[in-house]
Write an enzyme that holds these catalytic residues in place. Structure first.
Site, PDB file in Angstrom:
ATOM      1  N   CYS A   1       0.834  -1.210   0.000  1.00 58.26           N
ATOM      2  CA  CYS A   1       0.000   0.000   0.000  1.00 58.26           C
ATOM      3  C   CYS A   1       0.870   1.262   0.000  1.00 58.26           C
ATOM      4  O   CYS A   1       1.567   1.537   0.978  1.00 58.26           O
ATOM      5  CB  CYS A   1      -0.904  -0.055   1.230  1.00 58.26           C
ATOM      6  SG  CYS A   1      -1.702   1.479   1.689  1.00 58.26           S
TER       7      CYS A   1
ATOM      8  N   CYS B   1       0.169   3.676   2.819  1.00 61.61           N
ATOM      9  CA  CYS B   1       0.672   3.129   4.087  1.00 61.61           C
ATOM     10  C   CYS B   1       2.152   3.466   4.245  1.00 61.61           C
ATOM     11  O   CYS B   1       2.611   3.798   5.339  1.00 61.61           O
ATOM     12  CB  CYS B   1       0.475   1.618   4.142  1.00 61.61           C
ATOM     13  SG  CYS B   1      -1.258   1.091   4.019  1.00 61.61           S
TER      14      CYS B   1
END
Length: 178
Positions: free
Chosen positions: A76, A79
Protein backbone atom coordinates in the site's frame (compact mmCIF):
# COMPACT_ATOMS: atom_id res chain seq x y z
CA UNK A 1 -16.49 43.03 -24.01
CA UNK A 2 -15.25 39.45 -24.50
CA UNK A 3 -12.38 40.19 -22.16
CA UNK A 4 -14.75 41.41 -19.42
CA UNK A 5 -16.92 38.32 -19.86
CA UNK A 6 -13.86 36.06 -19.58
CA UNK A 7 -12.68 37.83 -16.43
CA UNK A 8 -16.17 37.60 -14.93
CA UNK A 9 -16.31 33.87 -15.71
CA UNK A 10 -12.93 33.30 -14.06
CA UNK A 11 -13.97 35.27 -10.97
CA UNK A 12 -17.21 33.28 -10.71
CA UNK A 13 -15.32 29.97 -11.05
CA UNK A 14 -12.84 31.00 -8.36
CA UNK A 15 -15.66 32.08 -6.06
CA UNK A 16 -17.42 28.73 -6.58
CA UNK A 17 -14.19 26.82 -5.88
CA UNK A 18 -13.60 28.79 -2.67
CA UNK A 19 -17.18 28.18 -1.57
CA UNK A 20 -16.81 24.42 -2.15
CA UNK A 21 -13.49 24.31 -0.24
CA UNK A 22 -14.95 26.21 2.72
CA UNK A 23 -17.79 23.71 2.88
CA UNK A 24 -15.35 20.79 2.84
CA UNK A 25 -13.26 22.28 5.64
CA UNK A 26 -16.09 21.73 8.11
CA UNK A 27 -16.55 18.10 7.10
CA UNK A 28 -14.78 15.46 9.16
CA UNK A 29 -12.20 13.51 7.23
CA UNK A 30 -13.46 10.06 8.07
CA UNK A 31 -13.87 6.82 6.26
CA UNK A 32 -17.39 5.54 5.92
CA UNK A 33 -17.50 2.00 7.24
CA UNK A 34 -20.31 -0.16 5.97
CA UNK A 35 -23.45 -0.52 8.05
CA UNK A 36 -22.25 -3.67 9.81
CA UNK A 37 -18.69 -2.60 10.70
CA UNK A 38 -17.77 -0.64 13.82
CA UNK A 39 -18.34 3.07 13.54
CA UNK A 40 -18.18 5.99 15.97
CA UNK A 41 -20.23 5.31 19.08
CA UNK A 42 -19.92 1.52 18.80
CA UNK A 43 -17.69 -0.75 20.87
CA UNK A 44 -14.62 -2.00 19.07
CA UNK A 45 -14.98 -5.74 18.33
CA UNK A 46 -12.98 -8.01 20.63
CA UNK A 47 -10.27 -10.08 18.99
CA UNK A 48 -6.87 -11.63 19.49
CA UNK A 49 -4.15 -11.75 16.84
CA UNK A 50 -0.51 -12.80 16.93
CA UNK A 51 2.23 -10.18 16.79
CA UNK A 52 5.41 -10.61 14.73
CA UNK A 53 6.86 -12.83 17.47
CA UNK A 54 3.76 -15.04 17.57
CA UNK A 55 2.54 -13.69 20.91
CA UNK A 56 -1.23 -13.09 21.11
CA UNK A 57 -2.38 -9.47 21.43
CA UNK A 58 -5.88 -8.92 22.82
CA UNK A 59 -8.17 -6.03 21.85
CA UNK A 60 -11.62 -5.28 23.23
CA UNK A 61 -13.13 -3.78 26.35
CA UNK A 62 -11.83 -1.06 28.63
CA UNK A 63 -8.12 -0.19 28.63
CA UNK A 64 -5.70 1.98 30.58
CA UNK A 65 -5.11 4.16 27.51
CA UNK A 66 -6.94 5.02 24.29
CA UNK A 67 -6.14 2.82 21.31
CA UNK A 68 -5.46 3.40 17.63
CA UNK A 69 -5.92 0.38 15.37
CA UNK A 70 -4.20 0.98 12.03
CA UNK A 71 -4.99 -1.47 9.21
CA UNK A 72 -2.30 -1.61 6.49
CA UNK A 73 -0.48 -3.73 3.89
CA UNK A 74 3.11 -3.76 2.65
CA UNK A 75 2.07 -3.07 -0.96
CA UNK A 76 0.00 0.00 0.00
CA UNK A 77 1.58 3.27 -1.20
CA UNK A 78 -0.34 5.50 1.25
CA UNK A 79 0.67 3.13 4.09
CA UNK A 80 4.31 3.72 3.16
CA UNK A 81 3.67 7.47 3.30
CA UNK A 82 1.89 7.25 6.66
CA UNK A 83 4.17 4.95 8.66
CA UNK A 84 7.02 7.43 9.33
CA UNK A 85 4.49 9.81 10.91
CA UNK A 86 2.99 7.00 12.99
CA UNK A 87 6.47 6.04 14.21
CA UNK A 88 7.12 9.65 15.26
CA UNK A 89 3.72 9.89 16.94
CA UNK A 90 4.30 6.62 18.81
CA UNK A 91 7.60 7.99 20.11
CA UNK A 92 5.87 11.19 21.25
CA UNK A 93 2.53 9.85 22.58
CA UNK A 94 3.19 6.15 23.25
CA UNK A 95 2.93 6.66 27.00
CA UNK A 96 -0.60 8.07 26.57
CA UNK A 97 -2.03 6.11 23.60
CA UNK A 98 -1.60 2.53 22.39
CA UNK A 99 -0.93 2.33 18.66
CA UNK A 100 -1.31 -1.07 17.04
CA UNK A 101 -0.74 -1.89 13.37
CA UNK A 102 -2.80 -4.71 11.92
CA UNK A 103 -1.41 -6.12 8.70
CA UNK A 104 -4.16 -7.34 6.40
CA UNK A 105 -2.07 -10.48 5.88
CA UNK A 106 -4.87 -12.29 4.06
CA UNK A 107 -4.34 -9.77 1.22
CA UNK A 108 -0.60 -9.36 1.73
CA UNK A 109 2.48 -11.55 2.03
CA UNK A 110 3.61 -12.23 5.59
CA UNK A 111 7.31 -12.08 4.70
CA UNK A 112 6.81 -8.74 2.94
CA UNK A 113 4.90 -7.44 5.97
CA UNK A 114 7.76 -8.51 8.26
CA UNK A 115 10.31 -6.89 5.93
CA UNK A 116 8.22 -3.68 5.84
CA UNK A 117 8.11 -3.50 9.66
CA UNK A 118 11.87 -4.07 9.85
CA UNK A 119 12.73 -1.64 7.03
CA UNK A 120 10.71 1.20 8.58
CA UNK A 121 11.69 0.35 12.16
CA UNK A 122 8.10 0.22 13.39
CA UNK A 123 8.16 0.91 17.15
CA UNK A 124 4.66 -0.34 18.03
CA UNK A 125 3.00 -3.77 17.93
CA UNK A 126 2.40 -5.22 14.47
CA UNK A 127 -0.30 -7.89 14.36
CA UNK A 128 -0.84 -10.40 11.57
CA UNK A 129 -4.40 -11.02 10.40
CA UNK A 130 -3.60 -14.10 8.30
CA UNK A 131 -7.14 -15.45 8.09
CA UNK A 132 -8.53 -11.96 7.43
CA UNK A 133 -11.46 -12.38 9.81
CA UNK A 134 -10.58 -9.35 11.96
CA UNK A 135 -10.05 -7.09 8.94
CA UNK A 136 -13.29 -8.38 7.46
CA UNK A 137 -15.21 -7.66 10.69
CA UNK A 138 -14.15 -4.00 10.62
CA UNK A 139 -15.66 -3.52 7.13
CA UNK A 140 -13.37 -0.69 6.02
CA UNK A 141 -13.25 0.28 2.37
CA UNK A 142 -9.59 1.23 1.89
CA UNK A 143 -6.21 1.07 3.56
CA UNK A 144 -4.74 2.59 5.50
CA UNK A 145 -7.74 2.88 7.79
CA UNK A 146 -7.42 3.65 11.48
CA UNK A 147 -9.98 3.25 14.25
CA UNK A 148 -9.54 5.66 17.16
CA UNK A 149 -10.87 3.99 20.30
CA UNK A 150 -11.32 5.59 23.73
CA UNK A 151 -10.34 4.01 27.06
CA UNK A 152 -13.83 2.51 27.36
CA UNK A 153 -13.44 0.58 24.11
CA UNK A 154 -15.76 2.84 22.10
CA UNK A 155 -14.81 3.84 18.55
CA UNK A 156 -14.55 7.63 18.44
CA UNK A 157 -13.52 8.10 14.83
CA UNK A 158 -12.49 6.25 11.69
CA UNK A 159 -9.83 7.91 9.55
CA UNK A 160 -7.71 7.25 6.50
CA UNK A 161 -4.39 8.79 5.51
CA UNK A 162 -3.86 12.04 7.41
CA UNK A 163 -1.10 14.65 7.57
CA UNK A 164 0.95 14.43 10.77
CA UNK A 165 -0.55 17.68 12.10
CA UNK A 166 -4.07 16.23 11.80
CA UNK A 167 -2.94 13.02 13.50
CA UNK A 168 -1.58 15.08 16.41
CA UNK A 169 -4.89 16.91 16.80
CA UNK A 170 -6.84 13.66 16.79
CA UNK A 171 -4.49 11.97 19.25
CA UNK A 172 -4.66 14.94 21.64
CA UNK A 173 -8.46 14.89 21.47
CA UNK A 174 -8.50 11.13 22.04
CA UNK A 175 -6.25 11.52 25.09
CA UNK A 176 -8.51 14.26 26.49
CA UNK A 177 -11.54 12.07 25.91
CA UNK A 178 -13.15 14.25 23.24
Amino acid sequence: MKRNAAILAIVLLLAAAIFVQIGKKDEKQTAAPTQTGPRPGMFVPSFSLPDLDGKPYQVGGARDKPLILNFWASWCGPCKMEVPDLIDLQAKYGDKVDLVAINVTSQDDEQKARAFAKEYGINFPVLLDQPGKVSESFKFLAIPTSFLVDKNGVVQEVVNLLPKTEWEKKIKALIKGR
